[in-house]
Design a protein around this motif. Structure first.
Motif, PDB file in Angstrom:
ATOM      1  N   ASN A  11      64.473  10.978 152.985  1.00 56.35           N
ATOM      2  CA  ASN A  11      65.226  12.471 152.055  1.00 56.35           C
ATOM      3  C   ASN A  11      66.742  11.391 152.168  1.00 56.35           C
ATOM      4  O   ASN A  11      67.393  11.976 150.947  1.00 56.35           O
ATOM      5  N   ALA A  47      75.832  21.934 155.639  1.00 53.15           N
ATOM      6  CA  ALA A  47      74.178  21.618 155.574  1.00 53.15           C
ATOM      7  C   ALA A  47      74.042  23.476 155.739  1.00 53.15           C
ATOM      8  O   ALA A  47      72.874  22.656 156.984  1.00 53.15           O
ATOM      9  N   ASN A  49      70.711  24.481 156.267  1.00 49.69           N
ATOM     10  CA  ASN A  49      69.120  24.515 156.080  1.00 49.69           C
ATOM     11  C   ASN A  49      69.046  23.459 157.331  1.00 49.69           C
ATOM     12  O   ASN A  49      68.052  22.561 157.595  1.00 49.69           O
ATOM     13  N   ARG A  51      69.466  20.435 157.317  1.00 51.84           N
ATOM     14  CA  ARG A  51      68.203  18.845 157.888  1.00 51.84           C
ATOM     15  C   ARG A  51      69.548  18.083 156.776  1.00 51.84           C
ATOM     16  O   ARG A  51      70.377  18.870 155.964  1.00 51.84           O
ATOM     17  N   PHE A  70      74.542  19.817 150.033  1.00 56.21           N
ATOM     18  CA  PHE A  70      72.726  19.733 150.736  1.00 56.21           C
ATOM     19  C   PHE A  70      71.510  19.491 150.018  1.00 56.21           C
ATOM     20  O   PHE A  70      72.281  19.860 148.385  1.00 56.21           O
ATOM     21  N   GLU A  71      70.353  19.115 150.366  1.00 58.57           N
ATOM     22  CA  GLU A  71      69.367  19.196 149.632  1.00 58.57           C
ATOM     23  C   GLU A  71      69.108  18.251 148.637  1.00 58.57           C
ATOM     24  O   GLU A  71      70.591  17.951 147.646  1.00 58.57           O
ATOM     25  N   SER A  72      68.683  16.807 148.848  1.00 59.23           N
ATOM     26  CA  SER A  72      68.021  15.599 148.002  1.00 59.23           C
ATOM     27  C   SER A  72      68.080  15.662 146.835  1.00 59.23           C
ATOM     28  O   SER A  72      69.583  14.803 146.265  1.00 59.23           O
ATOM     29  N   ALA A  74      69.711  17.822 144.399  1.00 55.66           N
ATOM     30  CA  ALA A  74      71.113  18.456 143.821  1.00 55.66           C
ATOM     31  C   ALA A  74      71.722  17.577 144.047  1.00 55.66           C
ATOM     32  O   ALA A  74      72.620  17.347 143.109  1.00 55.66           O
ATOM     33  N   MET A 105      60.842  16.959 144.172  1.00 58.57           N
ATOM     34  CA  MET A 105      61.603  18.400 144.892  1.00 58.57           C
ATOM     35  C   MET A 105      59.868  19.100 145.167  1.00 58.57           C
ATOM     36  O   MET A 105      59.644  19.358 147.229  1.00 58.57           O
TER      37      MET A 105
END
Ligand SMILES: N[C@@H](CCC(=O)N[C@@H](CS)C(=O)NCC(=O)O)C(=O)O
Length: 214
Positions: A11, A47, A49, A51, A70-72, A74, A105
């Motif tokens: 990720n 982040a 979450n 991660r 965050f979130e790859s 997004a 995802m």
């Protein structure tokens, strides 16, 4: 300038692939997830979450405060929209890319991640769990192989954020008990992306940030 909170994992590589392709200025903040740095209070503000990856864009298009994400998936979508690169502009091409980004995802990433966990890291070897995730990974590789049989990239003729999301998970195919010779179109795509100078630069960061231990 983009601040990238990163570690040398699939990720994490998604975002360096994009940044190296576009030349958008960025600086790396290593978050060593093996040492638990993803739980540090400052990182959690960016982040929640706990991660990687995460980014802070210090120069967002609205010229307001720095924008954190965050979130790859997004992050890739944000960077594609910010730069105008690697996401087709026409309606249908854009939807093709987004479908395969979400497929990665919601499907390939989580399934291959569980495959890594049960095959390599779980303290107890659970044959049912290993088989379930190896089989599901193989099914997803088959879907991808079929998709790539008649086009160079998953969304069509253009290299997009969908390819960037998928590629790092295929790099780890041996961890997932997959043989790329069983998926010839996927293997060709893999070699095509691996040969890109930006891919080489992105993966060279491993030596710098997290060199293999002797
Ligand atoms: N859906 C998230 C997943 C992120 C994720 O799982 N990152 C892993 C590294 S690839 C991580 O930070 N793991 C730390 C942990 O498990 O505590 C994304 O795509 O950004």
């Amino acid at each position: 300038m983009i601040d990238l909170y990163y570690w040398t994992t699939p990720n994490g590589h998604k975002i360096t692939l994009f940044l190296e392709e576009t030349g958008l200025p960025y600086r790396i903040h290593p978050i060593n997830i093996g040492k638990g740095e993803q739980f540090a209070a400052d990182f959690l503000k960016i982040a929640p979450n706990n991660r990687i990856p995460a980014i802070v864009d210090n120069d967002p298009a609205d010229h307001q405060a720095p924008l954190s994400l965050f979130e790859s998936g997004a992050i890739l979508l944000y960077l594609a929209e910010k730069t105008g690169h690697f996401l087709p502009k026409d309606l249908r091409g854009r939807q093709e890319a987004l479908q395969w980004l979400f497929w990665q995802m919601g499907g390939l990433g989580p399934m291959a991640g569980q495959n890594h966990h049960f095959s390599r890291f779980a303290p107890e070897k659970i044959p049912y769990a290993i088989k379930r995730y190896v089989d599901e990974t193989a099914r997803l590789y088959g879907v991808l192989n079929k998709r790539l049989a008649d086009r160079p990239f998953v969304a069509g003729t253009e290299y997009t954020i969908a390819d960037m999301a998928i590629y790092p998970w295929i790099v780890s195919h041996q961890w997932q008990s997959q043989n790329l010779d069983d998926f010839p179109a996927l293997k060709d795509w893999f070699e095509r992306i691996k040969a890109r100078p930006a891919t080489q630069r992105a993966y060279a960061l491993v030596e710098k940030i997290n060199p293999p231990q002797p």
